[in-house]
Motif scaffolding. Structure first.
Motif, PDB file in Angstrom:
ATOM      1  N   UNK A   1     -37.307  15.378  31.896  1.00 46.77           N
ATOM      2  CA  UNK A   1     -36.159  15.004  32.514  1.00 46.77           C
ATOM      3  C   UNK A   1     -34.990  16.055  32.136  1.00 46.77           C
ATOM      4  N   UNK A   2     -35.518  17.207  31.439  1.00 52.08           N
ATOM      5  CA  UNK A   2     -34.360  18.335  31.232  1.00 52.08           C
ATOM      6  C   UNK A   2     -34.612  19.170  32.378  1.00 52.08           C
ATOM      7  N   UNK A   3     -35.274  19.008  33.480  1.00 49.56           N
ATOM      8  CA  UNK A   3     -35.703  20.090  34.461  1.00 49.56           C
ATOM      9  C   UNK A   3     -35.012  19.452  35.867  1.00 49.56           C
ATOM     10  N   UNK A   4     -34.121  20.299  36.579  1.00 48.85           N
ATOM     11  CA  UNK A   4     -33.546  19.874  37.723  1.00 48.85           C
ATOM     12  C   UNK A   4     -34.697  20.367  38.735  1.00 48.85           C
ATOM     13  N   UNK A   5     -35.309  21.238  38.648  1.00 42.83           N
ATOM     14  CA  UNK A   5     -36.025  21.919  39.823  1.00 42.83           C
ATOM     15  C   UNK A   5     -37.616  21.972  39.498  1.00 42.83           C
ATOM     16  N   UNK A   6     -38.270  21.591  40.479  1.00 44.70           N
ATOM     17  CA  UNK A   6     -39.833  21.214  40.221  1.00 44.70           C
ATOM     18  C   UNK A   6     -40.669  21.873  41.409  1.00 44.70           C
TER      19      UNK A   6
END
Length: 120
Positions: free
Chosen positions: A105-110
């Protein structure tokens, strides 16, 4: 930031694979880049991350076997996986964020994910 992961495949236990994640968009060098993985029926878990200052962090399960690196000139992050085990089988995802946290959940881009299958 758009991320494109590649390099997955089928390998025997003890073998190696190198994953790549190419990024497009702004300021790749400003982001922490991470790899997560998700096995069938399990939650997505942290594998490794590399900060904008090239500090590396690893999950205990992969430390000493996996190595993360980045090439800011190519906007690409790599995951070298050695001594692979059957339990490393999963879909591997690259992720990017400015905060550098060890959970999904700490990452905006995947990226879209790449399958790694290790046969025993």
């Amino acid at each position: 930031v758009q991320l494109q992961a590649s390099g997955g495949g089928l390998v025997q236990a003890g073998g190696s694979l190198r994953l790549s994640c190419a990024a497009s968009g702004r300021a790749f060098s400003d982001y922490t880049m991470a790899w997560f993985r998700q096995a069938p029926g399990k939650e997505r878990e942290f594998v490794t991350r590399i900060s904008r200052y090239n500090a590396e962090y690893y999950a205990d399960s992969v430390r000493g076997r996996f190595t993360i690196s980045r090439d800011n000139a190519k906007n690409t992050v790599y995951l070298q996986m050695n001594s692979l085990k059957a339990e490393d089988t999963a879909v591997y995802y690259c992720a990017a964020d400015s905060r550098g946290l060890p959970y999904p959940t700490g990452y905006a881009y995947w990226g879209q994910g790449t399958q790694v299958t290790v046969s025993s």
